[in-house]
Motif scaffolding. Structure first.
Motif, mmCIF file in Angstrom:
data_model
loop_
_atom_site.group_PDB
_atom_site.id
_atom_site.type_symbol
_atom_site.label_atom_id
_atom_site.label_comp_id
_atom_site.label_asym_id
_atom_site.label_seq_id
_atom_site.Cartn_x
_atom_site.Cartn_y
_atom_site.Cartn_z
ATOM 1 N N GLY A 121 82.138 28.005 33.866
ATOM 2 C CA GLY A 121 81.509 28.408 35.127
ATOM 3 C C GLY A 121 82.186 29.679 35.596
ATOM 4 O O GLY A 121 82.295 30.642 34.854
ATOM 5 N N ASN A 122 82.691 29.648 36.823
ATOM 6 C CA ASN A 122 83.405 30.812 37.348
ATOM 7 C C ASN A 122 84.916 30.627 37.285
ATOM 8 O O ASN A 122 85.661 31.443 37.813
ATOM 9 N N VAL A 123 85.361 29.552 36.681
ATOM 10 C CA VAL A 123 86.787 29.218 36.694
ATOM 11 C C VAL A 123 87.447 29.740 35.423
ATOM 12 O O VAL A 123 86.961 29.528 34.315
ATOM 13 N N GLY A 124 88.550 30.437 35.607
ATOM 14 C CA GLY A 124 89.335 30.901 34.466
ATOM 15 C C GLY A 124 90.131 29.735 33.904
ATOM 16 O O GLY A 124 90.735 28.977 34.665
ATOM 17 N N THR B 20 86.278 31.138 30.275
ATOM 18 C CA THR B 20 85.778 30.708 31.575
ATOM 19 C C THR B 20 84.862 29.500 31.432
ATOM 20 O O THR B 20 84.110 29.386 30.468
ATOM 21 N N TYR C 295 91.212 30.191 40.096
ATOM 22 C CA TYR C 295 89.942 30.377 40.786
ATOM 23 C C TYR C 295 90.197 31.087 42.117
ATOM 24 O O TYR C 295 91.230 30.875 42.758
#
Lengths: 475, 244
Positions: A303-306, A301, A362
């Motif tokens: 941040g919050n993004v895979g 990841t 996301y």
């Protein structure tokens, strides 16, 4: 085929029964899906392009302590393809294996039998996923592989995983069915002229050019022998979790399920001395090249993004050349001619090429899920020159308590020549709606709209825009 | 002199302002101690999803948890969901196993505020981390036999909620009701722990219900069995166990 299937099924059930007898309380669990998959072309006199009715039966016996037995069988009926004796007319054993946990030492799991060994971290398009044979039967089911007879040892220690695989037998890939059967065929051309010297007498030779025509072409696949040296494959994969990332490296020494031509044996059908038109029959022997596959995967990841990146370096173990055996013109014509020969053609050079995928996903606060991937090279594309670029995007939102799934922005774009994009591109728009009237039933309606130019895989599908409907019931 | 009076007044005001917060923090910590007292727990549960029209669908699952940051959650029914499993590890490491995909997959924290498999609980709601690690206690007041505690997320907590108001019994500090508010300050969800029992030495809610006020839906959760302190090994919370 039928006999071996029944034998394996009987063994599986017997083993399951035996284990059941050993451990009271553990039951054979039967589950699966019943599905019908229907596709209709928009423009065609015979619009049905696919009608598959499938019972996917999964048998599993799980024990908490030592392992499990698992089998997956497909029973199918196609409405569109009715070739007698075709493989899909029979039950197909996709997987049948036994798994033993903590085999010999704690942390080591053994899995033996027909199984799917999945490598890679990307979404459906996995350049490193080369252990099992590719199954291209349904071109729209990306990433589908056949099960293969294999032994897998997987060892887990803390955040490490190490996997050894051995496949004793080779299986060729399954070619696409139906109107997309040519989609994977590389573009190739046979010689249309042949120049030589015609002996008028012992001292005088005149140059002639013959026009070559091929009346018939037969492909004869030659499978490697089922022994250690020829038919088997082996590989290793090591992975570890490093904080926010999972990283894995792999190596596989196996055979490509997609063949190359080894020998083109030409026989003379007829020859006209007035027009110099020569008609041949061609018998092409196909072999399956040995390859080195070196893979790397990283997912995690930001941040919050895979995010994920997966890459494979693929290299044939040697140069693969096609020899051409020309017919004996002298015998055919009854006149003495010099022995003609045709030089070998290099089909696959011992040079590496790189296929890779980078992607991310996301979910926005409003519930819209986005999945985007860029891929350089598709599985059938070999050598650096053949690799095309693909950009895939899927946006999805579930509404009505997740009963309705809307995936209206979904599809891909491919470019096969960046120097002339206008003539070498393709796009596919594949919107679909999934509806779950109850927990175990899903109805999917959608369409595929494809357009493009050039010789890329999707561009060749441009005349097959279709509507599809799939219904699946799980039990 | 004037300066001294002002200083003393300011200190007293500051102390008065601080003391309820101190109490609130203490209450929050006590709640954590009660809710997460066991070393580990094994649960079998039934989830009933009720849509806006009152139509119900049922899911069953099992869950293993150790401490506050290791959990495996696996659906056992219906057939379409069976064996879908989630593994939560420290530092927001999460994996999902989908039987159809035949491989574990790392999932990023963007799903935290999404519904957990169609229920009215989000992944965030399902987390078992200490509240006091994720939230600051703002105020506490007493109403009859209950404490009413207001908490707000810490700056590091990326949640969709702006605050929560918890009602808990003075006798056991176990929450009876939780109200969730969005960033606009509007209440969006409500949790009611409808059956709170003492199992051995631990208090636990064995039946609870989450209402999503925006959607008009609710999810009822019922523990059909619960066991504490079985001594579950750390090895149970691995990808190896997730994919079995």
């Amino acid at each position: 085929m039928k006999r071996s299937f029944l034998l394996v099924l009987a063994c599986l059930l017997a083993a399951a029964g035996w284990v059941q007898a050993q451990e009271e309380g553990d039951k054979l669990n039967i589950s699966g899906d019943l599905s019908t998959d229907n596709r209709f072309l928009y423009e065609n006199s015979s619009p049905w392009s696919w009608n598959e009715n499938r019972l996917d039966l999964k048998l599993q016996h799980k024990t908490g302590s030592w392992g499990k037995l698992y089998g997956d069988i497909w029973l199918r009926k196609f409405g569109t393809f009715n070739e007698p004796g075709a493989y899909y007319q029979y039950p197909e054993l996709r997987e049948a294996y036994i798994e033993v946990y903590d085999f010999l030492i704690p942390g080591l799991d053994l899995k033996a039998g027909r199984q799917r060994i999945k490598w890679g971290c990307a979404d459906q398009i996995n350049p490193v996923d080369n252990v099992n044979t590719y199954d291209f039967e349904d071109m729209w089911d990306f990433g589908r592989h056949k099960g293969n007879e294999a032994i897998k040892l997987k060892y887990y220690k803390n955040d490490w995983q190490a996997e050894l695989v051995y496949l004793p037998f080779f299986e060729e890939l399954r070619a696409p069915l139906g109107n997309l059967s040519a989609a994977l065929m590389p573009e190739f051309s046979l010689p249309s002229k042949y120049s030589t010297f015609f002996p008028v007498n012992d001292t005088l030779f005149i140059p002639i050019t013959m026009n070559l025509f091929f009346n018939e072409m037969a492909f004869v696949p030659k499978l490697p022998r089922a022994n250690l040296g020829e038919g088997s494959s082996a590989g290793i994969r090591v992975g570890r979790r490093f904080g926010n990332y999972d990283i894995a490296l792999s190596y596989l020494y196996g055979r490509d399920g997609l063949p190359v031509a080894k020998n083109n044996k030409l026989s003379l059908d007829s020859l006209s001395l007035t027009t110099l038109n020569t008609y041949f029959k061609s018998e092409i022997e196909l072999i399956y090249p040995r390859m080195h596959y070196i893979g790397a995967e990283i997912s995690g990841t930001i941040g919050n993004v895979g995010t994920w990146i997966e890459a494979a370096m693929i290299m044939p173990d040697k140069d693969y050349k096609m020899s051409t055996t020309l017919p004996d013109f002298s015998a055919a014509l009854g006149i003495p001619l010099p022995r003609l020969s045709y030089g070998d053609t290099l089909m696959l050079e011992k040079k590496p090429w790189f296929r890779y995928v980078a992607g991310c996903d996301y979910t926005f606060a409003n519930g819209i899920y986005i999945n985007a991937q860029y891929a350089h090279g598709f599985v059938h594309e070999r050598t650096s020159k053949e690799l095309n670029d693909y950009l895939m995007l899927r946006a999805e939102k579930k509404v009505l308590n997740e009963k309705l799934r809307l995936s209206l922005i979904s599809g891909g774009l491919s470019v096969s020549d960046w120097g002339d994009v206008g003539n070498n591109y393709a796009f596919a728009w594949v919107p679909e709606i999934g509806y779950k009237p109850n927990d175990n039933t899903e109805i999917i309606l959608g369409t595929r709209i494809i357009d493009g130019k050039g010789g890329g895989m999707f561009a060749r599908m441009k005349d097959y825009d279709e509507f599809f409907m799939k219904l699946t019931y799980s039990f | 002199m004037k300066r001294i009076v002002i200083t003393v007044f300011a200190v007293v005001c500051w102390a008065l302002m601080q003391s309820p917060a101190q109490d609130a923090t203490t209450v929050l910590k006590k709640m954590d101690e009660v809710m997460y007292a066991s070393k580990d727990q094994t649960v079998k549960l039934k989830m009933t999803l009720v849509d806006k029209a009152g139509k119900e669908s049922v899911r069953e699952a099992e869950s293993y948890q150790k401490g506050n940051d290791k959990r495996i959650f696996r659906f056992t029914s219906p057939a379409s969901q069976a064996n879908i499993a989630f593994l939560s590890l420290p530092d927001e490491v999460m994996y999902i196993y989908l039987p159809a995909y035949q491989k574990e997959r790392r999932i990023a924290s963007h799903i935290k505020n999404q519904g957990f498999s169609g229920t009215d609980f989000s992944y965030d709601d399902m987390e078992s981390k200490l509240y006091s690690e994720r939230y600051d206690a703002v105020s506490v007041k007493t109403e009859g036999n209950n404490y009413i505690l207001e908490i707000v997320p810490k700056a590091t907590n990326k949640t969709e909620y702006s605050k929560m108001v918890l009602t808990m019994g003075k006798n056991n500090y176990y929450p009876i009701n939780v109200k969730y508010y969005d960033k606009a300050g509007k209440q969006v969800k409500e949790l009611n722990n409808t059956k709170i029992e003492q199992k051995g030495k631990y208090w636990t809610a064995t039946e609870f219900e989450m209402k999503d006020l925006r959607k008009g839906t609710k999810t009822k959760m019922q523990f059909t069995s619960i066991e504490f302190d079985k001594g579950i090994s750390d090895d149970e919370f691995t990808v190896r166990k997730l994919i079995r």
